[in-house]
Design a protein around this motif. Structure first.
Motif, PDB file in Angstrom:
ATOM      1  N   VAL A  72     -12.409  -4.394  -8.499  1.00  0.00           N
ATOM      2  CA  VAL A  72     -11.949  -3.140  -9.113  1.00  0.00           C
ATOM      3  C   VAL A  72     -12.195  -1.948  -8.198  1.00  0.00           C
ATOM      4  N   ALA A  73     -13.433  -1.791  -7.732  1.00  0.00           N
ATOM      5  CA  ALA A  73     -13.762  -0.636  -6.884  1.00  0.00           C
ATOM      6  C   ALA A  73     -12.959  -0.650  -5.590  1.00  0.00           C
ATOM      7  N   ILE A  74     -12.754  -1.851  -5.033  1.00  0.00           N
ATOM      8  CA  ILE A  74     -11.993  -1.980  -3.782  1.00  0.00           C
ATOM      9  C   ILE A  74     -10.537  -1.600  -4.001  1.00  0.00           C
ATOM     10  N   VAL A  75      -9.980  -2.039  -5.136  1.00  0.00           N
ATOM     11  CA  VAL A  75      -8.577  -1.734  -5.451  1.00  0.00           C
ATOM     12  C   VAL A  75      -8.389  -0.225  -5.633  1.00  0.00           C
ATOM     13  N   ILE A  76      -9.292   0.414  -6.367  1.00  0.00           N
ATOM     14  CA  ILE A  76      -9.194   1.867  -6.587  1.00  0.00           C
ATOM     15  C   ILE A  76      -9.252   2.620  -5.250  1.00  0.00           C
ATOM     16  N   SER A  77     -10.238   2.226  -4.417  1.00  0.00           N
ATOM     17  CA  SER A  77     -10.407   2.891  -3.117  1.00  0.00           C
ATOM     18  C   SER A  77      -9.185   2.676  -2.227  1.00  0.00           C
ATOM     19  N   ALA A  78      -8.676   1.435  -2.194  1.00  0.00           N
ATOM     20  CA  ALA A  78      -7.522   1.126  -1.338  1.00  0.00           C
ATOM     21  C   ALA A  78      -6.283   1.880  -1.792  1.00  0.00           C
ATOM     22  N   GLN A  79      -6.072   1.953  -3.104  1.00  0.00           N
ATOM     23  CA  GLN A  79      -4.892   2.660  -3.613  1.00  0.00           C
ATOM     24  C   GLN A  79      -4.980   4.152  -3.309  1.00  0.00           C
ATOM     25  N   ASN A  80      -6.152   4.724  -3.438  1.00  0.00           N
ATOM     26  CA  ASN A  80      -6.318   6.157  -3.129  1.00  0.00           C
ATOM     27  C   ASN A  80      -6.110   6.432  -1.641  1.00  0.00           C
ATOM     28  N   THR A  81      -6.612   5.521  -0.805  1.00  0.00           N
ATOM     29  CA  THR A  81      -6.482   5.711   0.649  1.00  0.00           C
ATOM     30  C   THR A  81      -5.038   5.528   1.109  1.00  0.00           C
ATOM     31  N   LEU A  82      -4.387   4.511   0.567  1.00  0.00           N
ATOM     32  CA  LEU A  82      -3.020   4.189   0.992  1.00  0.00           C
ATOM     33  C   LEU A  82      -1.978   5.097   0.345  1.00  0.00           C
ATOM     34  N   GLY A  83      -2.309   5.647  -0.826  1.00  0.00           N
ATOM     35  CA  GLY A  83      -1.430   6.654  -1.416  1.00  0.00           C
ATOM     36  C   GLY A  83      -0.499   6.197  -2.508  1.00  0.00           C
ATOM     37  N   SER A  84      -0.374   4.878  -2.748  1.00  0.00           N
ATOM     38  CA  SER A  84       0.525   4.413  -3.811  1.00  0.00           C
ATOM     39  C   SER A  84       0.182   2.990  -4.213  1.00  0.00           C
ATOM     40  N   PHE A  85       0.630   2.626  -5.408  1.00  0.00           N
ATOM     41  CA  PHE A  85       0.425   1.263  -5.897  1.00  0.00           C
ATOM     42  C   PHE A  85       1.213   0.269  -5.051  1.00  0.00           C
ATOM     43  N   GLU A  86       2.423   0.667  -4.630  1.00  0.00           N
ATOM     44  CA  GLU A  86       3.256  -0.219  -3.811  1.00  0.00           C
ATOM     45  C   GLU A  86       2.605  -0.511  -2.454  1.00  0.00           C
ATOM     46  N   ALA A  87       1.891   0.467  -1.915  1.00  0.00           N
ATOM     47  CA  ALA A  87       1.168   0.240  -0.659  1.00  0.00           C
ATOM     48  C   ALA A  87       0.003  -0.720  -0.885  1.00  0.00           C
ATOM     49  N   LEU A  88      -0.637  -0.605  -2.051  1.00  0.00           N
ATOM     50  CA  LEU A  88      -1.701  -1.551  -2.413  1.00  0.00           C
ATOM     51  C   LEU A  88      -1.157  -2.977  -2.467  1.00  0.00           C
ATOM     52  N   LEU A  89       0.057  -3.124  -2.982  1.00  0.00           N
ATOM     53  CA  LEU A  89       0.683  -4.458  -3.041  1.00  0.00           C
ATOM     54  C   LEU A  89       0.868  -5.029  -1.635  1.00  0.00           C
ATOM     55  N   ALA A  90       1.229  -4.152  -0.684  1.00  0.00           N
ATOM     56  CA  ALA A  90       1.376  -4.611   0.706  1.00  0.00           C
ATOM     57  C   ALA A  90       0.031  -5.094   1.254  1.00  0.00           C
ATOM     58  N   ALA A  91      -1.064  -4.388   0.896  1.00  0.00           N
ATOM     59  CA  ALA A  91      -2.410  -4.811   1.325  1.00  0.00           C
ATOM     60  C   ALA A  91      -2.781  -6.152   0.706  1.00  0.00           C
ATOM     61  N   THR A  92      -2.342  -6.378  -0.533  1.00  0.00           N
ATOM     62  CA  THR A  92      -2.612  -7.651  -1.204  1.00  0.00           C
ATOM     63  C   THR A  92      -1.891  -8.796  -0.500  1.00  0.00           C
ATOM     64  N   VAL A  93      -0.639  -8.556  -0.101  1.00  0.00           N
ATOM     65  CA  VAL A  93       0.115  -9.573   0.644  1.00  0.00           C
ATOM     66  C   VAL A  93      -0.578  -9.873   1.968  1.00  0.00           C
ATOM     67  N   LEU A  94      -1.010  -8.826   2.667  1.00  0.00           N
ATOM     68  CA  LEU A  94      -1.714  -9.002   3.946  1.00  0.00           C
ATOM     69  C   LEU A  94      -3.005  -9.797   3.746  1.00  0.00           C
ATOM     70  N   ALA A  95      -3.735  -9.470   2.679  1.00  0.00           N
ATOM     71  CA  ALA A  95      -4.977 -10.200   2.377  1.00  0.00           C
ATOM     72  C   ALA A  95      -4.687 -11.681   2.130  1.00  0.00           C
ATOM     73  N   GLY A  96      -3.581 -11.946   1.447  1.00  0.00           N
ATOM     74  CA  GLY A  96      -3.199 -13.337   1.194  1.00  0.00           C
ATOM     75  C   GLY A  96      -2.915 -14.101   2.476  1.00  0.00           C
TER      76      GLY A  96
END
Length: 549
Positions: A72-96
């Motif tokens: 949870v904390a990582i997702v919140i921080s990543a979304q705030n840093t990246l600027g959007s939920f869609e950018a967070l999805l890209a980070a999730t794909v990269l993590a995969g």
């Protein structure tokens, strides 16, 4: 009992278990999405993918995957840093993709290095946390999101302070539903109930949830006993199929150009934390498995990676294997990974066809179900057993329990692991022999027998042992069994030779240094030389014999 092969071979066990896992997973998926500050549907997507996709590729028989509170904390921080939920999805794909790579690199072996005492401590701590976190839900106070496992909360409260604040928000209806649900669950656990085939097929948690829905319906409209909307499950309710499809999002891969370093850091962080949580859950799930099957960890990393790629591509949260859901699966009688896959299918169908029915489930009923899960993970008999196992097992166990309850899963595991390693080092540093200088007779010899491998970890113990040898005595260091000796230890033994001379100590090292084995080329050379000498001797003998004749 041996398990038969085939998806439907154990369906009479897996289907009831999948229903319970599904009921537990629904509020967890929603609660974690809410806490992560992402669309609620993202949690459901992650649950669906974790069940169906990860379940299909995974080698874990009983593990269940989905969105995890630990991210949870990582997702919140990543979304705030990246600027959007869609950018967070890209980070999730990269993590995969990174997790798939880790799987092929055989990084899953890391999971086997967690001590048994720490894993049992983790399971026990999670059981205690589940009970503590569900008490407010059981009495109708639902400020804390479902599935939270950390001690401190975003509103400044903690696990224990919530138990105080809940006293101002007691709901008679929720308390009654909890008590009745608990009574049903306890009755279902009794031996006489298990003898009846009907009651083995229809699980107690399912009956408790159905009774909770009925009671919620009965209490509707009553100001005292009625439940508010925040005391019930709240699934998204799309009005049409097109509206349902509108909940899916696609990743913004443009972030790789706009913020390359930020997306790389977010991907690495999600991949590492998700992998560690998964490996911990795998180890714990295998411990709970009645069949004691061993999950192939490298395959599990690849399965989690595939799941995160799919989840990120269609708008879901990052995924890990989750111990709460896996525990519920095991304790509900699940036998194979069919239960995990079916639970994912149920999530998909429920959102499509009957979200309104599920939105009538009281959190109080689910709290009762999770009380039972928590109790089974943290039974008092386990504490007694770990105590009987001795100091080296009990201390890391209890430290892990306290640390996880007081912090969160990963920090607590780290503290428990550090204590376990410290105890191992402590015992490695103990004297390698027994010597009491009060009982020492001057004419007797002291013998230190070294083990097969003597590392720098033994350096302090050996030095301390040599220093207590009295003057005018004899000491033998027996290294005949030693195959490997650290240079630091060799240096200590060599230095003591000088010390022994000043103290009139007769000192001898036997069995070291070892004769180095010859290389193949050296063996060939020696054999050639031996053969040449032998042939020459035979020739000389023959010539001497001929000269005599």
């Amino acid at each position: 009992m041996s398990l038969k092969e085939g998806f439907f071979s154990n369906i009479k066990y897996d289907l009831p278990a999948s229903i319970i896992v599904f009921l537990v997973a629904v509020p967890l998926c929603l609660g974690i999405a809410l806490a992560s500050e992402v669309p609620m549907f993202a949690g459901i997507i992650a649950g669906i993918v974790g069940g169906i996709v990860v379940g299909f590729f995974s080698g874990s028989s009983l593990g269940v995957s989905g969105p995890a509170a630990g991210l949870v904390a990582i997702v919140i921080s990543a979304q705030n840093t990246l600027g959007s939920f869609e950018a967070l999805l890209a980070a999730t794909v990269l993590a995969g993709i990174m997790q798939i790579t880790l799987g092929f690199m055989k990084a899953g072996i890391i999971g086997y290095y967690f001590p048994n005492s720490v894993i049992k401590g983790m399971l026990t701590a999670i059981g205690i946390i589940i009970v503590l976190k569900q008490i407010p839900h059981a009495v109708g106070y639902d400020a804390d999101y479902e599935g939270d496992l950390s001690f401190w909360q975003t509103d400044g409260h903690n696990t224990f302070s919530e138990l105080y604040y809940m006293l101002d928000f007691l709901s008679p209806g929720a308390i009654l539903i909890t008590l009745i649900s608990l009574a049903i669950l306890i009755i279902w656990e009794q031996p006489f109930m298990k003898k009846n085939k009907v009651f083995t097929l229809i699980q107690g948690p399912l009956v408790a949830v159905v009774v909770g829905i009925i009671l919620n319906y009965v209490f509707k409209g009553n100001n005292t006993w009625g439940l508010s909307s925040d005391q019930l499950v709240s699934l998204p309710t799309p009005g049409s199929f097109n509206e349902f499809l509108g909940n899916f999002r696609t990743p913004d891969f443009g972030i790789f150009t706009d913020k390359p370093s930020a997306i790389l850091l977010a991907g690495v962080t999600i991949a590492v934390v998700a992998s560690i949580e998964t490996l911990l859950s795998v180890e714990a799930t295998d411990k709970l498995d009645p069949q004691k099957r061993v999950t192939p960890t490298n395959r599990e990393l690849r399965a989690q990676g595939i799941g995160n790629v799919v989840s990120g591509m269609i708008g879901g949260l990052p995924i890990t294997q989750v111990i709460v859901r896996s525990s519920a699966n095991i304790q509900s009688g699940g036998k194979t990974k069919a239960s995990a896959i079916i639970h994912g299918m149920m999530l998909l169908v429920s959102v499509l066809l009957f979200p309104e029915v599920l939105n009538q489930i009281p959190f109080a009923s689910l709290a009762a179900v999770l009380f039972l899960v928590g109790y089974k993970l943290a039974k008092p008999t386990l504490f007694k057993q770990m105590w009987k196992n001795g100091f080296t097992q009990f201390v890391p166990f209890i430290v892990t329990v306290v640390a996880i309850v007081a912090t969160d899963l990963l920090i607590g595991i780290g503290i428990g692991l550090a204590v376990a390693i410290f105890i191992i080092l402590f015992y490695n540093l103990k004297n390698p022999f027994y010597f009491n200088d009060d009982d020492h007779v001057e004419s007797e010899k002291v013998t230190i027998e070294l083990s097969e491998e003597v590392s720098f970890l033994n350096k302090a113990a050996i030095l301390r042992a040599l220093n207590v040898v009295p003057d005018n005595s004899s000491i033998i260091v027996d290294a005949t069994k030693t195959k490997v000796m650290d240079f630091d230890v060799q240096e200590i033994l060599n230095d003591f030779r000088t010390t022994a001379g000043h103290k009139n100590i007769k000192y001898k090292v036997i069995g070291w240094p070892k004769e180095k084995p010859l290389k193949n080329s050296e063996r060939h050379f020696v054999k050639t030389m031996d053969d040449a000498i032998k042939n020459n001797n035979e020739k000389v003998s023959k010539e001497e014999e001929e000269s005599k004749n």
